[in-house]
Design a protein around this motif. Sequence first.
Motif, mmCIF file in Angstrom:
data_model
loop_
_atom_site.group_PDB
_atom_site.id
_atom_site.type_symbol
_atom_site.label_atom_id
_atom_site.label_comp_id
_atom_site.label_asym_id
_atom_site.label_seq_id
_atom_site.Cartn_x
_atom_site.Cartn_y
_atom_site.Cartn_z
ATOM 1 N N ALA A 329 -2.149 5.100 8.145
ATOM 2 C CA ALA A 329 -2.485 4.646 6.270
ATOM 3 C C ALA A 329 -3.408 3.517 6.393
ATOM 4 O O ALA A 329 -2.271 2.128 5.800
ATOM 5 C CB ALA A 329 -0.652 4.624 6.039
ATOM 6 N N ALA A 332 -1.748 0.177 3.597
ATOM 7 C CA ALA A 332 -0.079 0.664 3.265
ATOM 8 C C ALA A 332 0.466 -0.698 4.424
ATOM 9 O O ALA A 332 2.484 -0.616 3.569
ATOM 10 C CB ALA A 332 0.221 1.930 4.413
ATOM 11 N N LYS A 335 2.426 -2.406 0.957
ATOM 12 C CA LYS A 335 3.541 -1.539 0.100
ATOM 13 C C LYS A 335 4.890 -2.114 0.340
ATOM 14 O O LYS A 335 4.742 -2.442 1.703
ATOM 15 C CB LYS A 335 3.542 -0.430 0.409
ATOM 16 C CG LYS A 335 1.858 0.379 -0.244
ATOM 17 C CD LYS A 335 2.236 0.628 -1.390
ATOM 18 C CE LYS A 335 0.669 1.635 -2.052
ATOM 19 N NZ LYS A 335 0.808 2.469 -3.046
ATOM 20 N N PHE A 339 8.227 2.312 0.085
ATOM 21 C CA PHE A 339 6.622 4.005 0.385
ATOM 22 C C PHE A 339 6.962 4.377 2.123
ATOM 23 O O PHE A 339 7.271 5.769 2.118
ATOM 24 C CB PHE A 339 5.208 3.197 0.311
ATOM 25 C CG PHE A 339 4.482 3.682 0.700
ATOM 26 C CD1 PHE A 339 4.111 4.505 0.247
ATOM 27 C CD2 PHE A 339 3.848 3.752 2.418
ATOM 28 C CE1 PHE A 339 2.678 5.648 0.015
ATOM 29 C CE2 PHE A 339 2.516 4.621 2.706
ATOM 30 C CZ PHE A 339 2.112 5.616 1.959
ATOM 31 N N ASP A 391 -2.640 -2.681 7.402
ATOM 32 C CA ASP A 391 -1.936 -1.358 7.463
ATOM 33 C C ASP A 391 -0.859 -0.849 7.979
ATOM 34 O O ASP A 391 0.336 -1.559 8.245
ATOM 35 C CB ASP A 391 -3.090 -1.161 8.162
ATOM 36 C CG ASP A 391 -4.504 -0.450 8.108
ATOM 37 O OD1 ASP A 391 -5.400 -1.397 7.021
ATOM 38 O OD2 ASP A 391 -5.595 -0.394 8.883
ATOM 39 N N VAL A 414 0.103 10.803 2.874
ATOM 40 C CA VAL A 414 -0.958 9.446 2.715
ATOM 41 C C VAL A 414 -1.787 9.306 1.879
ATOM 42 O O VAL A 414 -1.719 8.492 1.377
ATOM 43 C CB VAL A 414 -0.884 9.722 4.001
ATOM 44 C CG1 VAL A 414 -1.197 7.986 3.744
ATOM 45 C CG2 VAL A 414 0.951 9.327 4.863
ATOM 46 N N ASP A 417 -0.960 9.444 -1.825
ATOM 47 C CA ASP A 417 -0.244 8.402 -2.046
ATOM 48 C C ASP A 417 -0.786 7.415 -2.512
ATOM 49 O O ASP A 417 -0.760 5.938 -2.904
ATOM 50 C CB ASP A 417 1.034 8.577 -1.235
ATOM 51 C CG ASP A 417 2.111 9.572 -1.602
ATOM 52 O OD1 ASP A 417 1.001 10.045 -2.184
ATOM 53 O OD2 ASP A 417 2.864 9.326 -0.618
ATOM 54 N N LEU A 418 -1.718 7.192 -1.500
ATOM 55 C CA LEU A 418 -2.897 5.474 -1.390
ATOM 56 C C LEU A 418 -4.170 5.466 -2.171
ATOM 57 O O LEU A 418 -4.449 4.888 -2.024
ATOM 58 C CB LEU A 418 -3.170 5.318 0.046
ATOM 59 C CG LEU A 418 -1.732 5.035 0.956
ATOM 60 C CD1 LEU A 418 -2.704 4.348 2.259
ATOM 61 C CD2 LEU A 418 -0.643 2.862 0.319
#
Length: 595
Positions: A329, A332, A335, A339, A391, A414, A417-418
């Motif tokens: 991800a 991520a 986040k 998340f 990440d 994913v 959403d990213l």
Amino acid sequence: MHAFRSHTCNDLRQANVGDTVRLSGWVHRKRDHGGLLFIDLRDNYGLTQLVFDVDSACFKDAEAVRAESVIRIDGRVKARTQETVNAELPTGEVEIYVDEMEVLSAAGDLPMPVFGDVEYPEDVRLKYRFLDLRRDRLHNNIILRAQVISELRRLMTEQGFNEFQTPILTASSPEGARDFLVPARQHPGKFYALPQAPQQFKQLLMVSGFDRYFQIAPCFRDEDARADRSPGEFYQLDIEMSFVTQDDVFNAIEPVLEEVFKKFSDKKTTPAPFPRIPFKESMLKYGNDKPDLRNPIEIQDVTEIFRGSGFGIFARMIEEGAIVRAIPAPGAGLKSRKFFDSTNDWSKKEGYAGLGYINIKEGVPGGPIAKNLGEEKTQELIDTLGLGPNDGVFFACDKEAGAAKLAGVARTKVGEDLDLIPNDEFKFCWIVDYPMFEYDEDNKKIDFSHNPFSMPQGGMEALETQDPLEILAYQYDIVVNGVELSSGAIRNHRPDIMVKAFGMAGYSEEVVEQEFGGMLNAFKYGAPPHGGLAPGVDRMVMLLADEPNIREVIVFPMNQKAEDLMMNAPSTVEPKQLRELYIRTVEPPKKETSE
């Protein structure tokens, strides 16, 4: 002058100023500015602004006319003032001062307006589809569809393909989806079927020596609707070629798809030759055989890192035959923990066991997996996956099929959403090297995995010497942005190989003769090596129009229940018609109600 028009509603420009013209069309929109009344007149080609002066003899008629009425007008073309030019319309520099108007067809109260972008319920839109089709977006989609089909025909013909029409009334197929059956009046108790695809006919055309065939073919399947599948009927670019290898089929269709997608979209399109991804690799990297290559995330197998590790849940499951797939991800780690937890919750709501994760913030991995796996193993994971200092990574642990499926849907989730999936390109690929057979766990037997009529790689020798589950087939799918446009194959044109392949799947030679005797018999009289595919026209247009639902690119679609609300189909028929067909209907049993 012509009875209805000298020009269309998209023709007039500055060069026409001073001309007297006649237009006909629909009243798209009215605007009353006191002493002046404006009407936007619409036809298939565009819009033209009409002006009615209060002193005009037809001013009162224009005031009274309703939206969507059809009118004819005569008038003089004038230039608009600089401040009233509409740069968004091709006709936006001129307007027509109307001298005479005739109402050709008055419209009543509208169940849904044509002007504007307000969405209306599906049942209203489908019942009044003729009104829905007047709206700009939908009208343009259907014009696009016609243009795409015309371009497909041109490109195929230029390659030396001939278009032939195959039968609509044919025999029922024992394979695939449910057939639509048509009773045969002259043969009581017997039925025709509408073709699910012209598969056997196009192969027989190759046996007949026609070499290169195509058709914009209607196909009929009694199956449930989906966003990318219309219930009942659909159209495909049906193709078959003789004396070809798999590469020849690819080389024929790639320039057609590339040209069509480039011509009818501003998005970037994968240049030919398209990437070729073996089925096994696709299942590993993307979790399915319909990969969206716009998504940069690639799944990896990390089973060995977790085997015997400190993360006990995964370690125990691995000993029981599970595997672990990692879904990186990117970014991520920036986040919040929410998340990661919400993505795990999403997977559970989708019916899966859940997703483990590691969250890396400024180079420091966190979460239960990192804590229990230990620093050394966690670093090995990070290095193997090429993860950066901010990440994240999710993990799917299950038997191979389950882990691949969860990893595949999680990759898409994913990526969305990213915001990793761009919407400005079409990425094509071929999925190749499908397994010929698979093991059917329910019936404890070998069965065909994809297309029973495809040629096994290695031919008869492969069938006689290899493990059935290791045999690959000359089968392929063409995929764009995660949407399968078509399956295809190099066909099995040898009766002996066909009988052997079906025998390995548990079908006797007698059954093969009975079910596929027409094609098998033809192959006994000299059949060329041949292959083809059939990209879906509806899906192509859906992608080009950037529509989420295939209904938006079909002229008169059915609803989710396979009903035509506009024509009231399906419907009951007169008893006389049933008697002519020797048919008696049987009502389904009524459900018992509890008191």
